[in-house]
Design a protein around this motif. Structure first.
Motif: not given
Length: 936
Positions: A813-814, A834-835, A861-866, A868-875
């Motif tokens: 996952g992310v 992000l790690s 959690v709603d910061e742009p970079s986070v 975007t990646l959560l949405a792409e990964d369906n997390s």
């Protein structure tokens, strides 16, 4: 999240050992707990000092007991008890600070109250204790009982107790009321002449609410004593008009202070002949004593405060630093309640001055007083019933509804002058100088309940107690806007910078202030731009903004700034340069009554050779609500004639001729008008959010977490927990670390992999390797024992570490990072992003102060970079919101957790997996905002 046995990873062994150690230690007296000493405020605003009892207090304790009335002794001891037996004195003063604890309340050197608890034996590890306390008769009614109870409960909880019991005479209902009003859920049992009371002492939401309310009331009262005195003494009131004391006295008199004013001039005191200067038996020659100045500025002066025949509430001190001690002794003897020290020569002069300043503050508090300063500009209260100007400011704004706090005297003078120029009236003003005692937190508590203050302005050089500031500011901002300048960019500690990445201090300040609802500005001009619209206009209910004016260029500048500042420009009306005052009024009226408009900006450049008064009158009438009231239903700002402040034609005045609410503020540029309106909109949006408290974690075990951490710390102080210990602490709040084993040999690695079940990971637990972008510190997806042994050997050689970890393989996952660390400026901060080192280097971390609400967690959690990646990964982001709240609750409940790091956290459609955790524990900082409430 659910707790699983695997997540504990053999931590039950550690817990069992810890329990055994705890049982043994509970029978051993602990060292004198200096951390329990505290300055607290009684309900009347006076300071009381609490500390644990010592054997040396025996004589004072006997004196205290002898001073109690017969009835008070009877209520406490259920009998006459005229004197304390010697053996009882020894028993009460010789305690182990574990099973038996006694706290004393002092005013000066005199004991004025005592509280104690004693464990009720149960299998060598009592969880219940009997509590009792007694208050001197002349100090009853000051709320000392609840304060003692609160601090005794804090000490008892630290020692593992969970319940208090008490025996109370049936004829003493006030004592039962103390337990109930303190916020505890009590159970009572009547037994003839006595009542048996029991209650749990674990912190609850109701208990915290009661504590905070009591703290708020007492701190507000202490500042009321300062800002609403009945009498004032000016110490150092020189006859020389060039001296500071003379200026202070002149300002108090010219403001028309409504109470008596007493100048104190040491020159009026006859000199004492030094001992040993005259031979024994030789009579003293006749000396002509200097004639005492009959007055200072026409008012009778006194040699010392003690010579003043009437009570003195406030003493304003302007004597050299070297003379402060004698003056302070006089004030203590006189019973002065509050001090303002304008004298310099303390902390701003180096280490020696700082030591003198600390001693000054300690002495002031020990005698029940509050102190503004030293090196302060002074205080002002424009209430006509008080009319106090105890400051050195040459110009004070008129009365208004804005409260202002700052530290720097020179800056305070400039800001007061600016406020007067901008016609922003002040309710009260405090310049705290070196802030040895009274801070912005105290004054915020006062303004919270002050009906004369609608807007709060702060110039902050530091936050004092940052956690307390955040808590108080968040509450005050729910009903009164707070506008603050945070000066400078205090450097972060190296540890904080390492743990959270290179996030600049000013960016962190912005996040923390925004979280608390505080409007942050960068300049004094912005401070007053915001204050003007907030003081005179209503808050916008939304971002929709109409721009009306007679200059397309100026309107365009306003529109551009409005959009970039978060406003939506829904309408822009250009009336042309030849607009009449009737046309302007009509256009403004239409915008003000348009249901699709939340705020209006009027840009106006007057046509040549016309009287602008007609335009001002038309603008005021257009802004008037339909019901005929004076305050518009939506905010309106203007650039009328490029005037700064409130022009006479746009001012609604009160009985004293000063602007009041409903006046229309004007700005010299359209950008400043739009920016001020946008700040008001952002604040209104924050205030309209659902009211939230930090989440409660029903299944959490805070006592288990606290006792475990304290036992692990022992007497050694700060230390890093092992991975297993950290996992155990996290498990108490339902935070599961993916099962792992620490291994030091190939055989152990192979056995651990078989126990956990394939596939597994072999990795270095070191943060240095965990955060590497190339992930060279881990070998993933190992499917058999051969692969595990090979990976173990390879990583031992690569990292040079003897002990590695074998961990169950988690779903891909992310990678996320979550950290908690102390900032010297802001207290404990939780950071998320992000790690990986790359994101640390970029400063890609969102930050909030602890504790956080659900809304705060969603913001992280709603910061742009986070996002975007959560949405792409369906997390599912909700799993991260939950994790953030659990970590916040854990750190809030266990303040000994100084640092915490979860990295990496893998998010996937299957949920989240915490792969690594580090926790560092240590003594709680002095400025923590947990446990029993105290000053500071």
């Amino acid at each position: 999240m659910t707790e699983k046995a695997d997540a504990l990873d053999h931590s039950s062994d550690d817990a069992a050992a810890s329990t055994a150690d705890e049982t043994a230690q509970s029978q051993v007296p602990r060292e004198y707990p200096r951390q329990w000493a505290a300055d607290v405020l009684a309900s009347d605003g006076g300071v009381v000092h609490l500390r644990p009892i010592l054997p040396a207090d025996a004589d004072r304790l006997v004196e205290f007991h002898n001073g109690l009335s017969e009835r008070t002794r009877y209520m406490r001891y259920f009998g006459p008890t005229p004197t304390l037996p010697a053996r009882e004195v020894v028993r009460m003063t010789t305690v182990d600070y574990r099973n038996r604890v006694a706290l004393l309340a002092f005013l000066g050197d005199r004991i004025i109250a005592m509280g104690l608890y004693e464990g009720l034996a149960a299998d060598n590890k009592p969880t219940s204790a009997e509590v009792a306390f007694v208050v001197a008769d002349d100090h009853q009614g000051r709320g000392l009982g609840p304060i003692l109870l609160e601090h005794l409960a804090g000490a008892a909880a630290e020692n593992g107790f969970t319940r208090f019991e008490a025996e109370v005479l049936s004829e003493n209902p006030n004592m039962v009321a103390v337990f109930r009003d303190a916020g505890y859920q009590i159970s009572r049992a009547f037994d003839g002449s006595t009542v048996h009371v029991e209650f749990l002492i674990d912190p609850t939401e109701a208990l915290t609410v009661v504590r905070n309310a009591r703290e708020r009331a007492s701190e507000a009262r202490s500042i009321a004593n300062l800002l609403r005195p009945q009498s004032v003494a000016v110490i150092g009131a020189s006859t020389d008009p060039q001296k500071v004391g003379n200026v202070l006295l002149a300002n108090i008199l010219s403001a028309g202070f409504t109470g008596p004013v007493f100048p104190v001039n040491g020159a009026t005191k006859p000199p004492e002949e030094p001992e040993g200067q005259r031979p024994f038996g030789v009579p003293a020659p006749h000396t002509v004593r200097p004639t005492a100045p009959p007055s200072v500025r026409g008012i009778r002066s006194y040699p010392t405060v003690s010579d003043i025949p009437d009570p003195v509430d406030l003493a304003v001190i302007a004597v050299p630093a070297a003379s402060i001690d004698q003056v302070l002794d006089d004030c203590m003897a006189k019973g002065v309640r509050t001090l303002v020290v304008v004298s310099a020569g303390f902390g701003e002069r180096g280490e020696a001055g700082l030591e003198n300043e600390k001693r000054l503050a300690e002495q002031v508090r020990a005698h029940g007083m509050r102190l503004v300063g030293p090196n302060a500009l002074g205080v002002v209260n424009n209430d006509s019933e008080i009319a106090l100007n105890a400051s050195l400011a040459p110009r004070i704004p008129g009365a208004g509804r804005v409260g202002f706090f700052c530290q720097s005297g020179a800056l305070g003078i400039a800001i007061l002058d600016t406020a007067a120029h901008r016609q922003i009236g002040l309710s009260t003003f405090v310049s705290a100088g070196n802030r040895a005692d009274v801070s912005g937190n105290d004054v915020l508590q006062y303004w919270d309940s002050d009906d004369d203050t609608d807007v709060v302005l702060l110039y902050l050089e530091s936050f004092g107690n940052p956690r307390k500031f955040s808590r108080i500011a968040r509450r005050v901002a729910l009903k009164k806007p707070i506008v603050a300048i945070k000066s400078g960019s205090g450097a972060m500690s190296p540890v904080h910078a390492q743990r959270t990445g290179p996030v600049r201090d000013d960016r962190v300040a912005q996040m923390v202030l925004e979280q608390a609802g505080v409007i942050q500005v960068e300049t004094i001009a912005e401070l007053f731009d915001c204050a003007t619209v907030l003081a005179y206009q209503p808050l916008p209910t939304g971002p929709r903004t109409a721009i009306v004016g007679n200059s397309s260029v100026i309107a365009s500048l306003a529109a551009n700034t409005a959009r970039t500042s978060g406003l939506d420009v829904v309408n822009s009306v250009d009336l042309g340069p030849a607009v009449t005052h009737e046309q302007l009024a009509t256009a403004v009226s239409e915008a003000m009554t348009d249901d699709d408009v939340d705020a209006v900006i009027v840009v106006f450049v007057p046509p040549v050779a016309v009287d602008s008064a007609d335009y001002a009158l038309g603008l005021m009438e257009a802004a008037r609500p339909a019901d005929g009231g004076d305050v518009p239903t939506k905010p309106i700002v203007t650039t009328f004639l490029a005037v700064e402040g409130v022009p006479p034609g746009l001012s609604r005045t009160g009985p004293d001729g000063l602007p009041v609410r409903g006046s229309i503020p004007s700005y010299p540029t359209p950008e400043r008008a739009a920016s001020a309106l946008a700040q008001a909109h952002r604040y209104a949006r924050w205030r309209a959010r659902p009211k939230e408290q930090p989440a409660l974690i029903p299944e959490a075990r805070p006592e288990d977490a606290r006792s475990y951490v304290r036992e692990v710390m022992g007497e050694d102080g700060a230390r890093d927990l092992t991975a297993r210990q950290a996992a155990f602490v996290l498990a108490q709040y339902g935070i599961e670390v993916v099962p792992f084993r620490d291994v030091s040999t190939m055989h152990e690695a192979s056995a651990a992999a078989r126990e956990l079940g394939f596939p597994v990971v072999v990795k270095s637990p070191s943060p240095t390797w965990v955060s590497r972008i190339d992930r060279e510190g881990a070998r993933l997806d190992l499917l058999d024992a051969t692969a595990v042994v090979s990976a173990f050997s390879e990583l031992q050689a690569l990292t040079g570490e003897k002990t590695l970890q074998v961990q169950k393989m988690a779903s891909k996952g992310v990678g996320m990072y979550l950290g908690v660390a102390d900032s010297p400026s802001f207290g404990p901060l939780i950071s998320f992003g992000l790690s990986g080192r790359l994101f640390e280097a970029l400063g890609d971390r969102s930050v909030r102060s602890i504790p956080i609400t659900e809304h705060d967690a969603r913001g992280l959690v709603d910061e742009p970079s986070v996002r975007t990646l959560l949405a792409e990964d369906n997390s599912d982001p909700e799993t991260l919101v939950d994790l953030l709240q659990r970590v916040s609750a854990l750190v809030e409940a266990v303040p000994e957790i100084r640092e915490l790091r979860l990295d990496p956290i893998l998010t996937s459609p299957d949920g989240i997996a915490v792969l690594g955790s580090q926790i560092r524990v240590g003594p709680v900082p002095t400025l923590a905002d947990t446990g029993p409430r105290r000053l500071g």
